[in-house]
Design an enzyme around this catalytic site. Structure first.
Site, PDB file in Angstrom:
ATOM      1  CD  GLN A   1      -2.728   1.552   2.264  1.00 19.64           C
ATOM      2  OE1 GLN A   1      -2.142   1.966   3.257  1.00 19.64           O
ATOM      3  NE2 GLN A   1      -4.035   1.411   2.215  1.00 19.64           N
TER       4      GLN A   1
ATOM      5  CE1 TYR B   1      -2.629   9.518   7.250  1.00 24.32           C
ATOM      6  CE2 TYR B   1      -4.081   7.728   6.621  1.00 24.32           C
ATOM      7  CZ  TYR B   1      -3.328   8.382   7.579  1.00 24.32           C
ATOM      8  OH  TYR B   1      -3.285   7.908   8.863  1.00 24.32           O
TER       9      TYR B   1
ATOM     10  N   GLY C   1      -9.100  -6.281   8.979  1.00 30.01           N
ATOM     11  CA  GLY C   1      -7.959  -5.608   9.555  1.00 30.01           C
ATOM     12  C   GLY C   1      -7.586  -6.180  10.904  1.00 30.01           C
TER      13      GLY C   1
ATOM     14  NE  ARG D   1      -8.684  -0.039   3.090  1.00 34.60           N
ATOM     15  CZ  ARG D   1      -8.568  -0.204   4.396  1.00 34.60           C
ATOM     16  NH1 ARG D   1      -7.677   0.494   5.087  1.00 34.60           N
ATOM     17  NH2 ARG D   1      -9.312  -1.074   5.046  1.00 34.60           N
TER      18      ARG D   1
END
Length: 357
Positions: free
Chosen positions: A98, A177, A312, A224
């Site tokens: 990622q 982000y 997760g 994502r």
């Protein structure tokens, strides 16, 4: 009915099941953003997942969000990842890196640089630094001429990832982000071609993905997204229109998958499922939310049309999560105090399920 344990063809990869290990920050990298032998063991322990997506990896120095995270922008970092990819492949797994550019969610004490973002608007809350949490600083707004360089940083890191043995990359377009900041209507106050309208707000995401596709191929590129998410103070207007437009551009680029988080109403997520013609990875849990999801939530989203389901927190404490989901044995709880503490405790020390005689 689709089963979580059926194989799935993802580009050139045959996944033995539809369980994806979601990216999770664990801050165990060595100085200089290097991957370590412990990281190789950690991911190899979980190689029964259909696909592993690593923790966020910074594509350049200014993109580093937290101390202790790994990078993919130097020769040394690239070489350090080979032990991880080799270990996962030796155990029969598949692994994507990622790529995560923190944008404004960073601090000069971490990188030595003033963070950058779409606009000079600080994130909400405190960011992690080498000396502890500090208020998020005001980022420097990127000049229009600088934006393409940051978009290309994902592609540059993707080339390094593939050279280091990764099967592909996932761009982190979620959770407040840099890509998420450009999608936002309050972190992004730009009046040039990267801000304002929906078409302009999705432009950075599209350019970053397009550059990555050019670099390593569409079959090796995923992204994502967290529609409607409010992480680090981002807010999005016109959520359905925004993400429908973005998904249309991603479909044109024929990326390997879109990875959605459950950050908005199920009705909206189902609309986005219908708008996206390709592979959907669905994470049924709200990131950092109160609930750890399991088999029932996975089956629910398979019924709604997702092809792959990501987990997760459940993967932290359950290296054998796929088998636990298959057999219905209990999913062990995770010790949250060990998430970011460093070291091998709470990282390599969770056992597989022990059956009683």
């Amino acid at each position: 009915m689709t089963s979580l344990f059926q194989p799935y063809q993802l580009g050139g990869l045959t996944l033995p099941n539809r369980v994806v290990m979601a990216p999770m920050t664990r801050v165990r990298a060595a100085a200089g953003g290097l991957a370590t032998p412990s990281m190789a063991t950690y991911y190899a322990q979980r190689a029964t997942a259909g696909l592993i997506v690593t923790e966020g990896v910074q594509p350049n120095l200014i993109g580093q969000s937290n101390p202790g995270t790994p990078g993919l922008h130097t020769d040394e970092q690239q070489a350090s990842w080979r032990q991880v990819t080799d270990a996962v492949h030796l155990n029969g797994g598949r692994i994507f890196a990622q790529l995560m550019h923190g944008g404004r969610v960073s601090h000069p004490d971490t990188t030595g640089l003033q963070p950058v973002g779409p606009s000079a608007v600080p994130a909400t809350g405190e960011v992690f630094t080498p000396t502890g949490p500090q208020a998020a600083p005001v980022p420097r707004a990127l000049e229009t001429s600088e934006v393409p360089e940051q978009a290309r940083s994902y592609a540059d890191a993707a080339r390094r990832a593939v050279d280091a043995g990764f099967d592909g990359v996932e761009l982190h377009g979620a959770n407040g982000y840099l890509i998420s900041q450009f999608l936002s209507s309050d972190a992004n106050l730009r009046t040039d071609g990267y801000g304002g309208s929906v078409a302009h707000r999705i432009r950075f995401a599209v350019e970053a993905v397009a550059a990555t596709v050019d670099a390593v191929g569409a079959a090796r590129t995923g992204i994502r997204l967290s529609p409607g998410g409010t992480f680090w103070g981002v807010h999005e207007t016109e959520v359905t229109e925004l993400y429908t437009a973005l998904l249309g551009e991603l479909a044109r680029l024929e990326v390997a998958y879109v990875h959605l988080e459950a950050t908005t109403d199920e009705e909206v997520l189902v609309q986005l499922r219908r708008a996206w013609p390709g592979t959907l990875v669905m994470n049924p849990a709200l990131p950092m939310g109160p609930k750890q999801v399991g088999r029932s939530e996975a089956d629910h989203w398979l019924d709604l049309g997702a092809e792959l389901i990501s987990f997760g927190r459940a993967f932290i404490a359950n290296p054998d999560l796929v088998e636990r989901l298959r057999t219905g044995v209990p999913i062990a709880p995770v010790d949250e105090a060990t998430w970011y503490q460093g070291g091998d405790a709470g990282y390599l020390t969770y056992p597989t399920y022990r059956y009683s005689a």
